[in-house]
Write a protein that holds these residues in place. Structure first.
Motif, short mmCIF file in Angstrom:
data_model
loop_
_atom_site.label_atom_id
_atom_site.label_comp_id
_atom_site.label_asym_id
_atom_site.label_seq_id
_atom_site.Cartn_x
_atom_site.Cartn_y
_atom_site.Cartn_z
N THR A 99 0.85 -1.23 0.12
CA THR A 99 0.05 0.03 0.05
C THR A 99 0.79 1.20 0.12
OG1 THR A 99 -1.73 -1.09 1.31
CG2 THR A 99 -1.60 1.17 1.13
N VAL A 100 0.80 1.94 -1.06
CA VAL A 100 1.64 3.18 -1.19
C VAL A 100 0.64 4.53 -0.63
CG1 VAL A 100 2.83 4.83 -2.53
CG2 VAL A 100 3.28 2.47 -2.91
N ASN A 101 0.93 5.38 0.38
CA ASN A 101 0.10 6.37 0.48
C ASN A 101 0.84 7.56 0.18
OD1 ASN A 101 -1.24 7.92 2.62
ND2 ASN A 101 0.62 8.42 3.57
N ASP A 102 2.14 7.96 0.40
CA ASP A 102 2.58 9.18 -0.20
C ASP A 102 3.84 9.10 -1.16
OD1 ASP A 102 2.14 11.98 -0.14
OD2 ASP A 102 3.40 12.40 1.32
N PRO A 103 4.06 9.55 -2.32
CA PRO A 103 2.89 10.70 -2.92
C PRO A 103 1.81 10.14 -3.30
CG PRO A 103 4.80 10.03 -4.32
CD PRO A 103 5.00 9.28 -3.33
N ALA A 104 0.97 11.02 -3.12
CA ALA A 104 -0.44 10.57 -3.57
C ALA A 104 -0.95 11.07 -4.91
CB ALA A 104 -1.68 11.07 -2.40
N PHE A 127 4.84 4.15 2.70
CA PHE A 127 4.45 2.75 2.28
C PHE A 127 4.16 1.85 3.23
CE2 PHE A 127 8.82 2.42 1.66
CZ PHE A 127 8.98 0.83 2.08
N LEU A 128 3.30 0.86 3.26
CA LEU A 128 3.20 -0.11 4.14
C LEU A 128 3.10 -1.58 3.19
CD1 LEU A 128 2.49 -1.10 7.04
CD2 LEU A 128 0.14 -0.86 6.66
N VAL A 129 4.00 -2.58 3.78
CA VAL A 129 3.76 -3.86 3.50
C VAL A 129 3.32 -5.01 4.29
CG1 VAL A 129 5.22 -5.79 2.32
CG2 VAL A 129 5.82 -3.48 1.81
N GLN A 130 2.27 -5.52 3.86
CA GLN A 130 1.60 -6.38 5.00
C GLN A 130 1.60 -8.04 4.29
OE1 GLN A 130 -1.67 -3.55 4.73
NE2 GLN A 130 -2.13 -4.08 6.83
N GLY A 131 1.32 -8.93 5.07
CA GLY A 131 1.08 -10.26 4.66
C GLY A 131 2.32 -11.10 4.80
N GLU A 132 2.45 -12.36 4.58
CA GLU A 132 3.09 -13.44 4.75
C GLU A 132 4.60 -13.00 4.21
OE1 GLU A 132 3.68 -18.22 3.99
OE2 GLU A 132 2.04 -17.46 4.06
N GLY A 133 5.80 -12.77 4.88
CA GLY A 133 6.85 -12.84 4.28
C GLY A 133 7.10 -11.17 4.00
N ALA A 134 6.47 -10.22 4.65
CA ALA A 134 6.51 -8.94 4.40
C ALA A 134 7.86 -8.21 4.75
CB ALA A 134 5.46 -8.10 4.85
N SER A 135 8.35 -8.69 5.82
CA SER A 135 9.60 -8.22 6.16
C SER A 135 10.95 -8.56 5.44
CB SER A 135 9.89 -8.74 7.71
OG SER A 135 10.05 -10.01 7.84
N GLU A 136 10.81 -9.72 4.65
CA GLU A 136 12.01 -9.92 3.69
C GLU A 136 11.90 -9.46 2.32
OE1 GLU A 136 11.46 -14.42 3.66
OE2 GLU A 136 11.47 -14.27 5.77
N CYS A 137 10.98 -8.50 2.20
CA CYS A 137 10.71 -8.22 0.69
C CYS A 137 11.86 -7.01 0.50
CB CYS A 137 9.35 -7.58 0.57
SG CYS A 137 8.22 -8.95 0.53
#
Length: 243
Positions: A99-104, A127-137
């Motif tokens: 999910t990308v918040n800014d820049p909008a 931005f925000l990365v969610q879900g399985e394996g997010a921290s390794e992306c």
């Protein structure tokens, strides 16, 4: 299931952090579009011109500077359908998503002079990365044809954006460096950087001294005026007898 091409979205939220006047406390993203501000959570948000099929709605809280709060309680999502059920705008099971918040989008304005003494703008990718394996992306981004790849946890900031138009592409990669499946894992935004026009101060121009033309001396012709002699009045004396 939504039967019409438009719907209203109501958001229930508790304990929103205070934000400065003029700042929206919530944002909504429909499918993979740009964020929409929610100024008043008590007022339903209208979503017009919805296409048939599946849609994915994300709602999240932001702080006074427009950044995502990031904790799970400040984020919610919902999937709904218009007229029919299908697999459009669906998450891929078992994969992380972006999910990308800014820049909008929209316009940023430059501030003080940058490195070269020219006005510039500062922008942080939020931005925000969610879900399985997010921290390794990994995050792969391209700003006006310049590509960079960094770990998810690294801050991405541009400190010296000059006036102009920019196109930003953000893509989520797995630990192997390959793109992660899913429609939400590649986002593109376009925004402008402009230098605000400063008010001009008008400096009065001293008026030139008015040219004085000496008045021409009055020419007076002294004409002699002669009074005509007046004959003395004749006075009739007393009449003599017999006249």
């Amino acid at each position: 299931m939504v039967e019409g091409a438009a719907t209203l979205v109501s958001v229930g939220v508790d304990h929103l952090p205070p934000v400065p006047a003029g700042c929206a406390p919530l944002r909504v993203i429909l499918d993979n579009q740009a964020p929409i501000d929610i100024d008043d959570p008590a007022v339903p948000l209208g979503l017009p011109n919805l296409t048939e099929g599946g849609h994915f709605l994300r709602v999240y809280a932001i702080d006074g500077e427009g950044r995502m709060l990031g904790n799970g309680e400040a984020f919610a999502s919902s999937r709904f359908f218009v007229h029919r059920r299908d697999f459009q705008n669906a998450l891929v099971p078992g994969t992380p998503w972006l999910t990308v918040n800014d820049p909008a989008g929209g316009t940023l304005f430059t501030e003080e002079a940058g490195k070269l003494g020219l006005p510039s703008a500062k922008l942080a990718l939020d931005f925000l990365v969610q879900g399985e394996g997010a921290s390794e992306c990994l995050i792969h981004y391209r700003l006006n044809h310049r590509d960079t790849t960094v770990p998810v946890g690294k801050k991405i900031v541009w400190n010296d954006l000059k006036a102009g138009r920019y196109t930003l592409m953000v893509e989520l990669l797995g630990a192997n460096g390959l793109p992660v499946q899913g429609i939400f894992n590649q986002v593109e935004r376009t925004f402008d950087v402009q230098t605000p026009v400063k008010a001009l101060s008008l400096v009065p121009v001293p008026s030139s001294a008015a040219a004085t033309t000496p008045a021409a001396p009055a020419s007076t012709s002294a004409g002699a005026t002669s009074a005509a002699p007046t004959a003395p009045a004749r006075t009739a004396g007393p009449k003599k007898k017999g006249e």
